[in-house]
Motif scaffolding. Structure first.
Motif, PDB file in Angstrom:
ATOM      1  N   HIS A 116       0.686  -1.161  -0.029  1.00 17.05           N
ATOM      2  CA  HIS A 116       0.102   0.087   0.013  1.00 17.05           C
ATOM      3  C   HIS A 116       0.885   1.274   0.060  1.00 17.05           C
ATOM      4  N   ASN A 117       1.915   1.255   0.682  1.00 13.91           N
ATOM      5  CA  ASN A 117       2.746   2.547   0.594  1.00 13.91           C
ATOM      6  C   ASN A 117       3.313   2.499  -0.861  1.00 13.91           C
ATOM      7  N   TYR A 118       3.822   1.467  -1.320  1.00 16.84           N
ATOM      8  CA  TYR A 118       4.081   1.703  -2.856  1.00 16.84           C
ATOM      9  C   TYR A 118       3.023   2.404  -3.663  1.00 16.84           C
ATOM     10  N   TRP A 119       1.812   2.046  -3.545  1.00 14.45           N
ATOM     11  CA  TRP A 119       0.741   2.620  -4.461  1.00 14.45           C
ATOM     12  C   TRP A 119       0.737   3.999  -3.980  1.00 14.45           C
ATOM     13  N   MET A 120       0.800   4.194  -2.414  1.00 18.57           N
ATOM     14  CA  MET A 120       0.636   5.616  -2.206  1.00 18.57           C
ATOM     15  C   MET A 120       1.693   6.412  -2.706  1.00 18.57           C
ATOM     16  N   GLY A 121       2.703   6.279  -2.767  1.00 14.22           N
ATOM     17  CA  GLY A 121       3.813   6.873  -3.590  1.00 14.22           C
ATOM     18  C   GLY A 121       3.527   7.025  -5.136  1.00 14.22           C
ATOM     19  N   LYS A 122       3.157   6.030  -5.791  1.00 14.42           N
ATOM     20  CA  LYS A 122       2.818   5.849  -7.097  1.00 14.42           C
ATOM     21  C   LYS A 122       1.836   6.856  -7.405  1.00 14.42           C
ATOM     22  N   TYR A 123       0.695   6.735  -6.689  1.00  8.61           N
ATOM     23  CA  TYR A 123      -0.426   7.630  -7.006  1.00  8.61           C
ATOM     24  C   TYR A 123      -0.451   9.067  -6.415  1.00  8.61           C
ATOM     25  N   GLY A 124       0.467   9.330  -5.758  1.00  8.92           N
ATOM     26  CA  GLY A 124       0.672  10.699  -4.994  1.00  8.92           C
ATOM     27  C   GLY A 124      -0.558  10.811  -3.998  1.00  8.92           C
ATOM     28  N   ILE A 125      -0.763   9.676  -3.152  1.00 11.18           N
ATOM     29  CA  ILE A 125      -1.659  10.037  -2.377  1.00 11.18           C
ATOM     30  C   ILE A 125      -0.939  10.323  -0.713  1.00 11.18           C
TER      31      ILE A 125
END
Ligand SMILES: NC(=O)c1ccc[n+]([C@@H]2O[C@H](COP(=O)([O-])OP(=O)(O)OC[C@H]3O[C@@H](n4cnc5c(N)ncnc54)[C@H](OP(=O)(O)O)[C@@H]3O)[C@@H](O)[C@H]2O)c1
Length: 277
Positions: free
Chosen positions: A22-31
């Protein structure tokens, strides 16, 4: 966008790969936000979940041993959660109420579809080893996908009878001692026991009666290649590892919390694989 938090509750929880996903996705999608592992002792699930809204959490995942208890606590529960009596995803609603979902069934089937797109549930019998929480999700997923025969086998026989009664459908209960003979004619085998997991001995299962075209799945993801998958691959069977299930159940969670449908990239998979034994 406000800072958002989410996480996973379990006991123990240090081994969870969900924060990395989830932290990978947060970084990738700028959340802006964070996803953390939260050690919640058995008996403390209610207070922990009721604190989520006040802590500003969008929600949380739920893992061993709390999935059944969480299903009792949430205010609403989806159909799969009702049928399995277990939830692995909780979404905090704007009014602070808790919605529970079971995305393990979805995660398992999506992983099989991704790794073995030609496999069809209706193509022949499936053998499921184990009758714990994960087995419930796998059996229901196979039923919903169109399996016409699921051969269910567990070390403690009474649990297979209970699971078969819970889910209904085309489940044939067999004895642990018959597990190798049960492979004859199967088109899929799924290990949902903990045997083969890091720190556990290998699942005792010789594959000589398994057809060469059967797909062998292990929902264990650490190690990625369990002794069962290694043995299956060595004799030419196609295999589906357990990391796919973990990654695919995470996608609808992330979308429910943050409104973005995330992609399982090769980079994400490789980065998680690098943390496994
Ligand atoms: N990839 C994913 O996303 C994902 C998701 C959920 C779970 N999992 C994995 O699936 C596994 C099972 O999880 P769970 O939640 O179902 O756990 P669980 O409810 O504790 O069930 C454990 C299962 O393992 C069996 N077992 C334990 N020791 C055994 C032994 N010595 N010989 C044969 N069978 C044995 C148990 O049989 P008895 O009934 O006889 O004790 C039971 O069927 C774990 O490794 C977990 O990490 C993966």
């Amino acid at each position: 966008m406000p800072f958002r938090a989410a996480g996973v509750i379990g006991w123990p929880i240090f081994q969870s790969r969900s924060p990395a996903i989830h932290n990978y996705w947060m970084g990738k999608y700028g959340i802006p936000g964070t996803y953390i592992a939260m050690p919640v002792q058995p008996g403390r699930v209610g207070p922990a979940l009721r604190g989520l809204a006040a802590l500003g959490f969008a929600g949380c995942n739920v893992t061993l041993p709390h999935k059944e208890r969480a299903a009792e606590i949430v205010d609403t529960i989806d159909a799969v959660g009702q049928r399995t009596g277990a939830v692995n995803l909780i979404v905090v609603q704007p009014d602070g109420s808790l919605s529970g979902f079971n995305k393990d069934c979805y995660g398992f089937i999506e992983s099989v579809r991704e790794q073995e797109p030609l496999w069809r549930a209706a193509g022949g019998p499936a053998v499921v080893l184990g009758a714990g929480g994960a087995a419930r999700s796998v059996v229901l997923a196979l039923m919903d996908e169109g399996s016409t025969e699921i051969r269910l086998i567990n070390r403690t026989h009474g649990r297979t009878e209970q699971l078969a009664a819970l889910v209904g459908g085309p489940v044939r209960v067999l004895h642990w001692g018959d597990r190798e003979a049960a492979l004859a004619g199967a088109t899929m085998v799924v290990n949902t026991t903990n045997q083969g997991m890091i720190g556990q001995p290998a699942l005792e299962l010789r594959l000589h009666d398994l057809p060469a075209n059967a797909v062998v799945c292990d929902i264990i993801y650490n190690p990625l290649e369990t002794p069962l998958l290694g043995a299956a691959r060595a004799r030419g069977n196609r295999v589906v590892d357990g990391l796919g299930m973990l990654l695919h159940q995470a996608r609808p969670a992330f979308e429910a919390w943050f409104g973005v449908s995330p992609e399982i990239t090769a980079e994400l998979r490789t980065s998680i694989e690098a943390t496994l034994r």
